[in-house]
Design a protein around this motif. Sequence first.
Motif, mmCIF file in Angstrom:
data_model
loop_
_atom_site.group_PDB
_atom_site.id
_atom_site.type_symbol
_atom_site.label_atom_id
_atom_site.label_comp_id
_atom_site.label_asym_id
_atom_site.label_seq_id
_atom_site.Cartn_x
_atom_site.Cartn_y
_atom_site.Cartn_z
ATOM 1 N N UNK A 61 -2.018 -3.307 10.523
ATOM 2 C CA UNK A 61 -1.665 -3.420 8.907
ATOM 3 C C UNK A 61 -2.816 -3.372 7.989
ATOM 4 N N UNK A 62 -3.870 -3.998 8.430
ATOM 5 C CA UNK A 62 -4.964 -3.996 7.791
ATOM 6 C C UNK A 62 -5.762 -2.494 7.677
ATOM 7 N N UNK A 63 -5.682 -1.818 8.879
ATOM 8 C CA UNK A 63 -6.205 -0.560 9.081
ATOM 9 C C UNK A 63 -5.395 0.285 8.089
ATOM 10 N N UNK A 64 -4.130 0.250 8.061
ATOM 11 C CA UNK A 64 -3.262 1.162 7.357
ATOM 12 C C UNK A 64 -3.450 0.873 5.860
ATOM 13 N N UNK A 65 -3.854 -0.464 5.654
ATOM 14 C CA UNK A 65 -3.734 -0.608 4.040
ATOM 15 C C UNK A 65 -4.855 -0.354 3.556
ATOM 16 N N UNK A 66 -6.101 -0.289 4.321
ATOM 17 C CA UNK A 66 -7.399 0.428 4.081
ATOM 18 C C UNK A 66 -7.494 1.747 3.821
ATOM 19 N N UNK A 67 -6.583 2.230 5.058
ATOM 20 C CA UNK A 67 -6.536 3.863 4.706
ATOM 21 C C UNK A 67 -5.847 4.180 3.439
ATOM 22 N N UNK A 68 -4.726 3.461 3.006
ATOM 23 C CA UNK A 68 -4.039 3.785 1.800
ATOM 24 C C UNK A 68 -5.020 3.446 0.795
ATOM 25 N N UNK A 69 -5.793 2.454 0.732
ATOM 26 C CA UNK A 69 -6.276 2.128 -0.392
ATOM 27 C C UNK A 69 -7.777 3.221 -0.519
ATOM 28 N N UNK A 70 -8.132 3.857 0.577
ATOM 29 C CA UNK A 70 -9.185 4.791 0.350
ATOM 30 C C UNK A 70 -8.611 6.254 -0.006
ATOM 31 N N UNK A 71 -7.169 6.438 0.186
ATOM 32 C CA UNK A 71 -6.435 7.738 -0.369
ATOM 33 C C UNK A 71 -6.131 7.543 -1.825
ATOM 34 N N UNK A 72 -5.739 5.962 -2.227
ATOM 35 C CA UNK A 72 -5.667 5.855 -3.537
ATOM 36 C C UNK A 72 -6.784 4.804 -4.204
ATOM 37 N N UNK B 131 -9.987 -1.787 -4.596
ATOM 38 C CA UNK B 131 -10.217 -3.216 -4.747
ATOM 39 C C UNK B 131 -9.291 -4.464 -4.285
ATOM 40 N N UNK B 132 -8.076 -4.371 -4.917
ATOM 41 C CA UNK B 132 -6.906 -5.044 -4.318
ATOM 42 C C UNK B 132 -6.797 -5.190 -2.915
ATOM 43 N N UNK B 133 -6.804 -4.137 -2.417
ATOM 44 C CA UNK B 133 -6.503 -4.010 -0.954
ATOM 45 C C UNK B 133 -7.567 -4.520 -0.104
ATOM 46 N N UNK B 134 -8.895 -4.270 -0.265
ATOM 47 C CA UNK B 134 -9.860 -4.792 0.110
ATOM 48 C C UNK B 134 -9.754 -6.145 0.215
ATOM 49 N N UNK B 135 -9.620 -6.780 -0.990
ATOM 50 C CA UNK B 135 -9.712 -8.434 -1.243
ATOM 51 C C UNK B 135 -8.389 -9.060 -0.193
ATOM 52 N N UNK B 136 -7.396 -8.316 -0.107
ATOM 53 C CA UNK B 136 -6.226 -8.930 0.581
ATOM 54 C C UNK B 136 -6.506 -8.709 1.840
#
Length: 468
Positions: A250-261, A266-271
């Motif tokens: 889940x962390x990997x997918x969230x970071x990927x989405x964060x990099x795309x958006x 910032x919020x994703x990385x903190x989470x």
Amino acid sequence: MLKIQPKVSIVVGLFIVWLVASGIIIYRINTRGAYASIGSTDALNYIKEVGQADPASVRLNQSYSQWALALNMSDPSNYIKTGLGFAEGKGVSLKNITPEDPHSNKYLAYYFQAPGTAIVIGTMIKLFGEQSVWPYFILIAGIHFITALLTCILASRFIKEDVYIFAVGLLSLLSLPILDFTFGVGLFSSEPLAAPFIVISLIAISNFWAGVRNNAFSLKVVCLSALVFGGALGCAAYFRDVYAIFAKFSFAILILIGLLQRNRLKQVALFVLISSIVLFAIQYPWEKRNQRHFGEFTMSGSGYCSTGLWDQIWSDYKESAKWSGNAAMGLGNYLAPEKTAPVIGLLSANKQQGNKYAWQCLIEAICKKPSQAIWFKLRAYDCLWFGQRQYWYIYAWCLLSTLSFFVFLWMTRFKFIPEIWLFPLFLLCISPLIHYEHRYAHPFLFFLTPIAAMYVVRYWRSKDHLVV
């Protein structure tokens, strides 16, 4: 924001339904014993023949030891035996009773499975005694009900009307594949104990992503959601360590989405940072214990260097089929049987070297026979999502559930909704390696497809577009 709790009428209605269903379940177990788990009949017949066990002999008024012996050689049996060791003051140690030696007082230090289930069983034995499993049945029945209520809370993120939220609870509470496994041979398994933690983690990530989607940055919401997400999956890993892998996925997918958006990075990385710290902190004591006593920094011996995974991949696929049904076990053995003995031998002698060698042999085998590898896995792929085909009503339940999930994805235009599709995506990504035992998909059928199904029904009945 999510609703804090379902309304009282929903809780009371579901509780009444659950009381009636529990009465039927009790009658079923006390009539058929562990053979109430019809979806596990192949496995139960196998352990009866090989392990001198008797799955049909157990009843709810019988002892934990009787259940352990009746399910000998199964995972639930090992959990019970380890629970007995814990209750008798031996720590997380397996009491080595067998049908041949039912009164053994030998104890084996145990770490092949995560410790949570054994500790819960041992605690129940300490509190209520060893002579009847009734208290444990009541505990699991209560947890099942609580998990259905938590599913209603998650459903309130997508559905507002009480009648549809109640229907979500019904579909969750009465899910055929869950009832069949949990209230039969799976009564002493890890799945029902891990379930509420998984739903809580999905509620947390839903709460977090709702703020991200609305561009409403709140440090408090991000931190609290991250603490709950990492904490819940950290606790779930004490029952099944695969949920720690799910967290990292889940962390990997969230970071990927964060990099795309980038506006959400910032919020994703903190989470992710907070969740990963909490996850590590919760797992660390047990991993350190295993390193101290067994030389392996891991939640379970089966997960260290993928030992359990390689046993499944390189086991004799013809022998495995006798108890696993059409579960696609033994891919390596099927493709390169001559490599089985060297791989298993090296894994036994040195797990780290065996892990590398198992990977190497599997990759070579797949490269040499790619079409056979694809056929071997795909021919059984539906078993992960639908269960074994010989039980048509369970198969049909799972099929309709999965179809409703795909309709839900189409209706929501495949938007990134982490609380709904992170777990099925996780299963999809790891399924080329794992065998297709449909209990692995329980969270999908227990929490997610009831929500998807009622969302679809609500949509077509109202003809209104719901906001996701």
